[in-house]
Design a protein around this motif. Structure first.
Motif, PDB file in Angstrom:
ATOM      1  N   UNK A 140       3.649  13.195  16.351  1.00 51.29           N
ATOM      2  CA  UNK A 140       2.256  13.218  15.921  1.00 51.29           C
ATOM      3  C   UNK A 140       2.207  13.219  14.400  1.00 51.29           C
ATOM      4  N   UNK A 141       1.414  12.297  13.848  1.00 57.06           N
ATOM      5  CA  UNK A 141       1.296  12.240  12.395  1.00 57.06           C
ATOM      6  C   UNK A 141      -0.140  11.903  12.011  1.00 57.06           C
ATOM      7  N   UNK A 161       0.835  -1.189   0.000  1.00 59.69           N
ATOM      8  CA  UNK A 161       0.000   0.000   0.000  1.00 59.69           C
ATOM      9  C   UNK A 161       0.877   1.248   0.000  1.00 59.69           C
ATOM     10  N   UNK A 162       0.332   2.310  -0.572  1.00 64.66           N
ATOM     11  CA  UNK A 162       1.038   3.582  -0.544  1.00 64.66           C
ATOM     12  C   UNK A 162       0.605   4.340   0.696  1.00 64.66           C
ATOM     13  N   UNK A 163       1.573   4.791   1.472  1.00 62.92           N
ATOM     14  CA  UNK A 163       1.302   5.505   2.723  1.00 62.92           C
ATOM     15  C   UNK A 163       1.814   6.932   2.611  1.00 62.92           C
ATOM     16  N   UNK A 164       0.921   7.876   2.858  1.00 60.73           N
ATOM     17  CA  UNK A 164       1.293   9.303   2.884  1.00 60.73           C
ATOM     18  C   UNK A 164       1.130   9.789   4.320  1.00 60.73           C
ATOM     19  N   UNK A 165       2.193  10.332   4.882  1.00 64.21           N
ATOM     20  CA  UNK A 165       2.190  10.731   6.291  1.00 64.21           C
ATOM     21  C   UNK A 165       2.605  12.187   6.420  1.00 64.21           C
ATOM     22  N   UNK A 166       1.839  12.939   7.186  1.00 64.83           N
ATOM     23  CA  UNK A 166       2.194  14.318   7.501  1.00 64.83           C
ATOM     24  C   UNK A 166       2.439  14.415   9.000  1.00 64.83           C
ATOM     25  N   UNK A 167       3.559  15.015   9.376  1.00 66.42           N
ATOM     26  CA  UNK A 167       3.936  15.143  10.786  1.00 66.42           C
ATOM     27  C   UNK A 167       3.690  16.577  11.252  1.00 66.42           C
ATOM     28  N   UNK A 168       3.176  16.685  12.472  1.00 61.99           N
ATOM     29  CA  UNK A 168       2.787  17.979  13.024  1.00 61.99           C
ATOM     30  C   UNK A 168       3.521  18.253  14.330  1.00 61.99           C
ATOM     31  N   UNK A 169       3.742  19.546  14.583  1.00 57.82           N
ATOM     32  CA  UNK A 169       4.280  20.006  15.864  1.00 57.82           C
ATOM     33  C   UNK A 169       4.039  21.509  15.929  1.00 57.82           C
ATOM     34  N   UNK A 170       4.401  22.110  17.048  1.00 64.36           N
ATOM     35  CA  UNK A 170       4.285  23.563  17.188  1.00 64.36           C
ATOM     36  C   UNK A 170       5.581  24.222  16.723  1.00 64.36           C
ATOM     37  N   UNK A 171       5.548  25.520  16.585  1.00 68.83           N
ATOM     38  CA  UNK A 171       6.746  26.260  16.153  1.00 68.83           C
ATOM     39  C   UNK A 171       7.895  26.041  17.121  1.00 68.83           C
ATOM     40  N   UNK A 202      -0.542  23.757  16.428  1.00 67.56           N
ATOM     41  CA  UNK A 202       0.002  22.714  15.551  1.00 67.56           C
ATOM     42  C   UNK A 202       0.078  23.183  14.105  1.00 67.56           C
ATOM     43  N   UNK A 203       1.125  22.724  13.444  1.00 64.26           N
ATOM     44  CA  UNK A 203       1.270  23.003  12.016  1.00 64.26           C
ATOM     45  C   UNK A 203       2.043  21.862  11.370  1.00 64.26           C
ATOM     46  N   UNK A 204       1.824  21.628  10.069  1.00 61.22           N
ATOM     47  CA  UNK A 204       2.577  20.562   9.388  1.00 61.22           C
ATOM     48  C   UNK A 204       4.040  20.964   9.211  1.00 61.22           C
ATOM     49  N   UNK A 262      -6.705  16.957   9.560  1.00 62.04           N
ATOM     50  CA  UNK A 262      -6.316  17.941  10.566  1.00 62.04           C
ATOM     51  C   UNK A 262      -6.273  17.239  11.912  1.00 62.04           C
ATOM     52  N   UNK A 263      -5.148  17.319  12.626  1.00 62.73           N
ATOM     53  CA  UNK A 263      -5.057  16.581  13.887  1.00 62.73           C
ATOM     54  C   UNK A 263      -5.990  17.142  14.950  1.00 62.73           C
ATOM     55  N   UNK A 264      -6.473  16.253  15.802  1.00 60.27           N
ATOM     56  CA  UNK A 264      -7.346  16.651  16.904  1.00 60.27           C
ATOM     57  C   UNK A 264      -6.849  15.945  18.170  1.00 60.27           C
TER      58      UNK A 264
END
Length: 503
Positions: A55-56, A34-44, A116-118, A92-94
């Motif tokens: 967090x992804x 499978x193709x997996x697309x992952x976006x990682x988030x954190x604060x500035x 949070x931002x990507x 959008x992470x929650x």
């Protein structure tokens, strides 16, 4: 909540083509890709990173899931981290969807949520096999793709072995079977860590000197031994990663220091632990030290040839010497050979078996009651004994004799290094002022011996020079050696009078 127990490997691209054949002898419960697309988030200000959390959001087959991985443990390439997974309907992470208990007390979760931002993404094709081995299930995932942060990209060629259920030893057994084919290297750095580095939000590997372990006199022997082994292994792997990212001799020198700390720790605590279950990895450790034995010569040649042979500037035969030294330098192991070493079956087996030994705490296997009690005893007593033993060995070596010549000094280099490593292991048990007053003269002596040994490649070239150049070099070497020996003799005479700080 799930707790991941997985081994991570960085692999050569050709591993993917041979993996299906290698797995044919196993019972395959499931196989897919499978193709997996992952976006990682954190604060500035990297609030999650400072918590050692990641967090992804993962997208696959039109479905989305957010995952948070919390602080865990990592030994060699074995990673254990608690993780929580929650399905999402929007990208959008929650954070409020995760259990409240997982966050530190007093954390302002809503504020964190709004900040949070990507930061970066990973996109890869995952080929997956779920294997059944004697009642144990293991998921094997081969990931090929890239990490992306803005304009920057890094390839992903990774193999992950995750314990689904059952006996973790089967995880290591499967890994060892795969390692025999070559092309695998245990990975201490996760995809998320690579992403943070690529985005410039986490420092890349930095060359570091080996530093003492924080210790207290009441610390017990067993946790001290384990902490020293972990410290040595981390130092080793960090500088392996550093060399692979930016090949340079000094990374290898510090890698060797990490290997030496692991070996020295085993010698210091050897009487207290069981060696019944070591599966040959100690022999592999000695093999690796032999594989790195050329580094001293490489350091000498690097110094002699630096700045177009500046060290040799007063010699008329400078150009001839520089040409010959440069030729010898080119014959030392190169980047391709070293990469082959780090991906070789024996190197991989060493790292895997050492990791397994630490994970299972095999040093406890079959211990007598007396050994168990000694492992629980304060380390301060053992430290005094080992420092006394090392000091006695040093004083009764050639370094304790009234006078030494150059060759005798050089022959003691390894022994002095080991003595200083013993002191480093237990450094923090003693006041810094007293400790350093004793160690600094011996460190200066070691540097003097290394400077003396720096002349060895030049002595080896005397017969290749004509009469006049050979005579000039002999005179120059004699002058250099006489100066170094005078300084060494003065330093050694003073050092031998010092009162040991541990008594």
């Amino acid at each position: 909540m799930d707790t991941e127990i997985e081994l991570k490997f960085l692999v050569s691209p050709e591993v993917g083509s041979r993996l299906p054949t290698l797995l044919q002898s196993y019972q395959i419960l499931k196989q897919d890709q499978q193709h997996l697309a992952n976006t990682y988030f954190d604060t500035v200000d990297l609030a999650l990173r400072r918590m050692d959390a990641g967090l992804r959001i993962r997208s696959q087959n039109g479905e989305m899931e957010q995952t948070v991985k919390l602080a865990g443990s990592q030994v060699g390439g074995l990673h254990q981290r608690p993780e929580y997974n929650v399905p999402l309907t929007v990208h959008s992470p929650d954070l409020l969807l995760f259990p409240a208990r997982i966050w530190p007390e007093g954390m302002d979760l809503e504020r964190l949520q709004h900040s949070l931002q990507p930061l970066f993404s990973t996109n890869f094709l995952r080929r997956r096999w779920v294997l059944a081995i004697d009642g144990t299930e293991i998921e094997l995932a081969l990931d090929e793709g890239e990490v992306q942060a803005g304009e920057w990209r890094e390839p992903i060629h990774e193999l992950e072995l995750e314990l689904v259920k059952g006996d973790a030893s089967q995880l290591f057994d499967l890994a060892e079977t795969l390692i025999k084919e070559g092309g695998l290297r245990l990975g201490a750095v996760s995809k998320a860590q690579r992403g943070y580095r690529l985005a410039g939000l986490s420092p890349r590997p930095r060359l570091r000197m080996l530093e003492p372990l924080a210790l207290q006199p009441e610390d017990a022997c067993e946790p001290t031994m384990v902490a020293l082994l972990h410290k040595g292994l981390r130092h080793w792997q960090q500088h392996e990663e550093g060399w692979l990212a930016e090949p340079d001799l000094e990374w290898l020198v510090q890698l060797r220091e990490g290997v030496s700390l692991v070996h020295q720790t085993l010698l210091l605590f050897g009487e207290l632990v069981s060696h019944r279950v070591n599966s040959g990895w100690i022999d592999d450790l000695l093999w690796l030290q032999q594989q790195l034995s050329w580094l001293d010569r490489a350091q000498m040649l690097a110094h002699l040839t630096a700045d177009k042979g500046h060290y040799l500037r007063r010699l008329d035969c400078q150009k001839t010497l520089l040409s010959t030294l440069t030729t010898e330098q080119a014959q030392l192991p190169g980047e391709d050979q070293l990469r082959a070493l780090f991906y070789s079956p024996r190197y991989g087996r060493l790292m895997l078996r050492l990791t397994h030994w630490l994970y299972r705490q095999d040093w406890r296997a079959g211990l007598a009651a007396e050994q168990t009690a000694r492992l629980a005893a304060p380390v301060a007593s053992l430290a005094r004994q080992r420092l006394d033993d090392s000091w006695h060995t040093l004083c009764h070596s050639a370094l304790g004799k009234p006078e030494l010549n150059g060759e005798q000094y050089i022959q003691q280099k390894g022994k002095l290094r080991r003595n200083l490593m013993v002191g480093l292991c237990f450094s923090e048990l003693y006041p810094e002022t007293e400790r350093m007053a004793f160690r600094m003269p011996w460190l200066d002596i070691l540097r003097g011996i290394e400077d003396l040994d720096m002349l060895s490649p030049l002595r080896d070239l005397r017969d290749e020079l004509d009469g006049q150049d050979s005579a000039e070099l002999d005179e120059w070497l004699e002058r250099k050696q006489r100066f170094l020996l005078e300084a060494l003799e003065q330093s050694r005479a003073q050092a031998l009078l010092l009162e040991p700080y541990w008594r």
